[in-house]
Design an enzyme around this catalytic site. Sequence first.
Site, short mmCIF file in Angstrom:
data_model
loop_
_atom_site.label_atom_id
_atom_site.label_comp_id
_atom_site.label_asym_id
_atom_site.label_seq_id
_atom_site.Cartn_x
_atom_site.Cartn_y
_atom_site.Cartn_z
N LYS A 1 0.97 -1.18 0.10
CA LYS A 1 0.03 0.12 0.07
C LYS A 1 1.02 1.10 -0.02
CE LYS A 1 -4.13 -2.19 1.93
NZ LYS A 1 -4.76 -2.34 3.29
N HIS B 1 1.70 6.94 2.87
CA HIS B 1 1.04 8.35 2.69
C HIS B 1 1.11 9.19 3.74
CE1 HIS B 1 -1.75 7.02 5.95
NE2 HIS B 1 -1.87 5.99 5.56
N HIS C 1 1.66 8.11 7.18
CA HIS C 1 2.99 7.70 7.60
C HIS C 1 4.12 8.53 7.87
CE1 HIS C 1 0.56 4.15 5.80
NE2 HIS C 1 0.79 3.82 7.02
#
Length: 566
Positions: A127, A130, A133
């Site tokens: 994933k 983003h 994070h």
Amino acid sequence: MDYKSALADILATYTDLPHEELLQTIETPPDPKLGDLAFPCFRLAKSMKKAPAVIAQEIIAKLMEAKPDWINEARATGPYINIFLDKSAFVGDALTAVFKAGSSYGASNLGVGQKIIVEYSSPNIAKYFHVGHFANTVIGKALDNIYRCLGYDVTSINHLGDWGTQFGKLITAYMKWGSKEEIEKTEIEGLVKLYVRFHEEADNDPSLNDEARAWGVKMESGDEEGLALWRWFIALSMREFDRLYKRLNVKFDLTRGESYYTDKMPAVAKSLADMGLMVESDGAQIVDLEAYGMPPCLILRSDGGTLYPTRDIAAALDRYELFKFDKCLYLTGHEQILHFAQWMKVVELMGNPGAAGLVHVSYGMYNFVDGKMSTRKGQIIKADEVINEAVTKTLAIIEEKNPDLPDKETVAEEVGIGALIFNRLYNNRIKDVMFSWERVLNFEGETGPYVQYAHARCCSVLGKAGHASSADFDPAHLADDEAFAVARLLYDYPACIPEAASKNEPYIIARHLMALAQAYNAFYHKHIILVDDQEVRKARLALTTAVQQVLKGGLNLLNIAAPEAM
Ligand code: ARG
């Protein structure tokens, strides 16, 4: 010299409060006109059986009689004893303290003998990494540095999201539509595409879900074909994450994802069952937390599969066994507050001695208000896109303002990333961040570039002088208000670090650095540093040297670079 402690020593001879308590009661008045140190007499009223204002008067009379040479004046303002220090002696002391400690100014051994785990970053395999994070990583890294600086024995852990039902789906999708070359090239983007396609197609063909579930079960029982693909997904994702970590100057002592705990899960379920904590509900196994005002904590799915809380419980037990930590910090966004409260309660109910040290350090969300990166559209904003944009915009500013700067690309990287980090660390972490480029990159606002610029200004002054000046200066030439304000902030800097640690709030340091940068700029605009008078010049250079050292140390503590020119 430690002025607060010296004042507490004197007060101890007049009162019956212990030194420690006196020390904690001494304040720094918000307005320097009120004095440099203040002691409110309220706490003495009971034992001395007098009004605080009367006590203040009496103590001041004694103080002025004994007058130590570092005190210029003591005045009572109502119940407060206000102390005015000898300004140049104070400035001299503050600078000497900085020079003596050098680059370890602010470091201490407060935490020696204590073990702290800081778990942070923790992105999910396959994933996007983003902006959430990014927030996690920069707050976590700052705390990691802060605790180390205080002598704690820190182990940093990157707790990857590398286990769960999504991998069964991804394997199914890859088997049907994937291409090895394509995925090798596109990394996470390719994996995300497969995942999205899985969901689209599963809407029309529910048998895909069965297939995915079957892969999940196979993986839990060690199927090599599934696990090999899964390991490849991890390697691809890590390639991307590692590029980012390198740019962000982040390294972990341990990268240990959720999957590491798979074989530890049955034991958790068994203990919970043995203790009578786990009950069945709609086929699933849960721990009822109604008595604590929370919904139940899910331990096992009806098909026996483990869940996110189960993995956190297993990880906490394992870490306690391995490290016997005093504290274990977990960084996540505030949307996970309930999840953490639930599973931490379960660990407590299990009677595990590690429970008392578990701390959830949560933070607010980014709100992007301008441009194409609008969170209102609900899409994920990738960290590297924001970072690239910050660096590009910074480079454009440098091209405009300082086109002859050597090594512009490196400086743009340091300032662009520094701006993002500082912006994220400047407020109470739980507050959402209203992100706007104008605010983040404003060289005149309360930003990272402003502090970095003050540091570069110090370097430039010292460069022009041909040397830094430290030991040899006469503080009598630094008796002005601006120098005193700077010295005050230098002097108070070390106390910010344990305060930031005790609250897990790096903003305490960020704000202090901002105040120091502003105070130095005020000094710089009011006084010429490279004057002809060599004694004055030496003293002002000494102040500049100390500011440069502390700004650099403080920025680095927050994991922000301090370029010498920008
Ligand atoms: N991987 C999770 C996420 O991206 C964060 C993990 C936080 N740590 C934990 N021990 N649960 O949301």
